[in-house]
Enzyme design. Structure first.
Site, mmCIF file in Angstrom:
data_model
loop_
_atom_site.group_PDB
_atom_site.id
_atom_site.type_symbol
_atom_site.label_atom_id
_atom_site.label_comp_id
_atom_site.label_asym_id
_atom_site.label_seq_id
_atom_site.Cartn_x
_atom_site.Cartn_y
_atom_site.Cartn_z
ATOM 1 N N ASP A 1 0.832 -1.202 0.000
ATOM 2 C CA ASP A 1 0.000 0.000 0.000
ATOM 3 C C ASP A 1 0.875 1.264 0.000
ATOM 4 O O ASP A 1 1.968 1.271 0.568
ATOM 5 C CB ASP A 1 -0.876 -0.035 1.257
ATOM 6 C CG ASP A 1 -1.878 1.097 1.324
ATOM 7 O OD1 ASP A 1 -2.703 1.196 0.411
ATOM 8 O OD2 ASP A 1 -1.822 1.881 2.294
ATOM 9 N N GLU B 1 1.564 -0.033 -4.786
ATOM 10 C CA GLU B 1 0.519 0.927 -5.166
ATOM 11 C C GLU B 1 1.207 2.242 -5.533
ATOM 12 O O GLU B 1 1.677 2.969 -4.672
ATOM 13 C CB GLU B 1 -0.469 1.157 -4.022
ATOM 14 C CG GLU B 1 -1.582 2.097 -4.433
ATOM 15 C CD GLU B 1 -2.405 2.621 -3.266
ATOM 16 O OE1 GLU B 1 -3.568 2.980 -3.478
ATOM 17 O OE2 GLU B 1 -1.872 2.682 -2.135
#
Length: 618
Positions: free
Chosen positions: A331, A360
């Site tokens: 993330d 990400e």
């Protein structure tokens, strides 16, 4: 008097004995076990307990070398660094002595059950199916509410509350997922999120070594991975190194203020991570973007602290070794320290050379995204060591292209062609994660009106599954689930119909899919199962052509076989001159996979409005 003194001396002696019999209370050990024969022989063992820092430490075990004992500002922590270079599998003792107090902590060094080379990561041959566990299916209502956890309600009418989905629900529907034709599942975070609200999404971790008990146990997670593997499905685990939850014990009783950025004081991030790559950016812009906090309840971890770095790196390796996962989705990758993230990727891939990590990289241009991919020339001499990045720019274009008319120079499918002409900025275009929606974006079928446009969906899916990269679809895409970002994240993360006992509709079953839902599901399943094991699409080169007659034409080719995709990006029938495409049309006719009909490839070819042809050549 003498008798009184003897009594007092006996009492003091008894108290001294009781004191000596006491032991240091250890609240946590992280990691709570490890393995022998890892490529990196150094292990950090974190001990947490009241006032343990004043303890002297020794280790009793075969070939276990205590290299360093580190004490932090907080006396409740000890960090031990041990060398396991020559240590066999065993249970050894960590001995703490504090005055007359002593305690022995048994620590298990397990035998590895697989070699690092045996762990196979996801590749461009795979298609990922993204699942938010709380919203997919509730297989065990008994764990909906866990006594002692801070958010202790389930309310399916509240889009921001927990709904009760869990690992058992996913396990119960692995046959559905495998039959659909995807080859991997990516789970939004499953680690503990013991936060007072909003804990359903999982992005504020409170224990990096513990599955959230409302999803299940660590052992249930490991079993789910094994079950997925038995059905030909890989498993990708979501991890978050940039920040944790404010209820994490590492923040509530932090080892030192330097475990978190800005000396553990809340400073809001700007979210402008382009400054990391910006050659003109000020140091302030760079620092506020990477060191600022997402929110006040998500403290920003300081990965430049070597103890933080080692704790995080080990936590990821622990899950790979323990559960046998095939990949990690990291993330908010650009928000963390670049050098640390590079080191993390390198260490994971040194240990597991065929593993994969996707970061990400939510940035607005291919140039910026490409900076984060392994071996990027734009980042040189630095190297992120990150094999896969998320193609957010393409995602944005796909959400426009299939709503527009295509011309030779603008609009519609031209945007997709034009974007892919710029793939030279990527070190490895085949290792881009491609998608048209996920848990943070509006769904591709934003509303019922878009869900009614089945040709739009079919073209988008056909493109996603036949162009370069590693495709990912979001749970419910196959049944045209809707979600509008403007209505909040809860609208993007609705419950899959049929995942809960008593649901009015069960879309996991053929009987629960009607009309356009059935048509979309059948089309998705057909394409996914065609792509599965198809080396032309999983490994093949990409050759494409500029737009002619509103039509985008491209070829995927591998080992003498090819698939030629022809897609009419207009609402009108088109006559396509085939002369420019002769180098990818080796035969006078070809079978169209979708319709099953044989297509004659003469001088021209008629394409109906929004028609898709998938021509196979052997």
């Amino acid at each position: 008097m003498k008798k009184l003194w003897l009594t007092l001396l006996a009492a003091f002696a008894f108290l001294g004995f009781c004191h000596a019999a006491q032991s240091v209370e250890i609240k946590r050990v992280a990691p709570n076990f490890w393995w022998a024969d890892m490529k990196n022989p150094e292990l950090q063992i974190m001990l947490y307990g009241d006032n343990i820092a004043s303890s002297s430490v020794s280790i009793s075990g075969k070939n276990i070398i205590l290299k360093e004992t580190v004490r932090q500002d907080n006396p409740n922590y000890l960090f031990l660094y041990v060398d396991l270079s020559d240590a066999p599998a065993q249970t050894f003792d960590i001995n703490l002595t504090q005055g007359k107090k002593s305690t022995t902590i048994p620590y298990e060094l397990k035998q590895r059950t697989r070699k690092g080379e045996d762990v196979k990561g996801f590749t461009s041959e795979d298609v990922l199916y993204l699942i938010m566990p709380d919203r997919f299916a509730n297989g065990n209502p008994e764990n909906d509410i866990v006594e002692g956890m801070k958010e202790n309600k389930v309310d399916r009418n509240d889009p921001f509350a927990r709904h009760g989905g869990d690992l058992a629900g996913i396990a119960n529907h692995l046959d559905y997922i495998a039959d659909l034709g995807v080859t991997a599942i990516w789970l939004n975070p499953t680690q503990e999120n013991d936060m007072p609200s909003g804990s359903y999404h999982g992005y504020a971790i409170t224990d990096y070594y513990q599955i959230d008990r409302r999803f299940g146990t660590n052992e249930e997670f490991k079993t789910l991975v094994d079950q997925a593997h038995s059905k030909g499905l890989k498993v990708v685990m979501d991890m978050i190194f940039n920040h944790c939850g404010s209820e994490n014990y590492l923040f509530r009783d932090k080892p030192s203020k330097e475990w978190f950025n800005f000396h553990s004081e809340y400073v809001q991030t700007s979210f402008k991570t382009a400054s990391v790559m910006d050659v003109h950016a000020s140091q302030y812009e760079k620092k506020i973007a990477t060191d600022g906090w997402f929110t006040q309840v998500m403290p920003d971890l300081n990965q430049r602290n070597r103890h933080v770095a080692r704790y995080l790196i080990q936590s990821s390796i622990w899950w790979i070794e323990y559960a046998g996962i095939n990949g990690i989705r990291q993330d908010t990758h650009p928000y963390a320290d670049y050098d640390f993230m590079s080191q993390w990727c390198k260490e994971v891939l040194d240990e597991y050379p065929y593993f994969n990590i996707v970061g990400e990289t939510w940035l607005n241009s291919n140039v910026l995204v490409s900076y984060w991919q392994k071996d990027s020339k734009l980042a040189a001499p630095k190297n992120s060591n990150l094999p896969t990045v998320m193609d957010f720019p393409l995602q944005g274009l796909m959400n426009q292209a299939f709503d527009e008319e295509t011309t030779e120079w603008a609009g519609g499918l031209y945007k997709l062609y034009d974007y892919q002409t710029q793939d030279l900025v990527y070190a490895n275009p085949m290792s881009l994660l491609t998608f048209f929606d996920n848990h943070d974006t509006a769904r591709f079928t934003t509303d019922d009106e878009k869900a009614q446009n089945i040709n739009r969906y079919k073209q988008a899916l056909a493109f996603l599954l036949t162009t370069r990269g590693i495709p990912q679809i979001y749970y419910g895409t196959e049944i045209l689930m809707t979600g509008d970002k403007a209505k909040g994240d809860g609208d993007l993360r609705k419950d899959f119909p049929g995942g809960w006992t008593g649901d009015a509709t069960d879309s996991f079953t053929p009987e629960g899919r009607k009309g356009l839902q059935k048509e979309a599901f059948d089309f998705t399943r057909k394409l996914l199962n065609w792509r599965k094991g198809n080396d032309v699409l999983g490994k093949g080169s990409l050759k494409h052509y500029s737009i002619q007659s509103g039509t985008y034409v491209y070829e995927r080719k591998y080992d003498g076989r090819s698939v030629v995709v022809m897609m009419n990006g207009t609402g009108q029938a088109q006559t396509l001159n085939l002369t420019p495409y002769r180098e990818i049309l080796p035969q006078a006719e070809a079978k169209d996979f979708l319709s099953g009909r044989t297509v004659t490839l003469g001088e021209t070819l008629e394409l109906q409005p929004r028609e898709i042809l998938l021509l196979e050549f052997n």
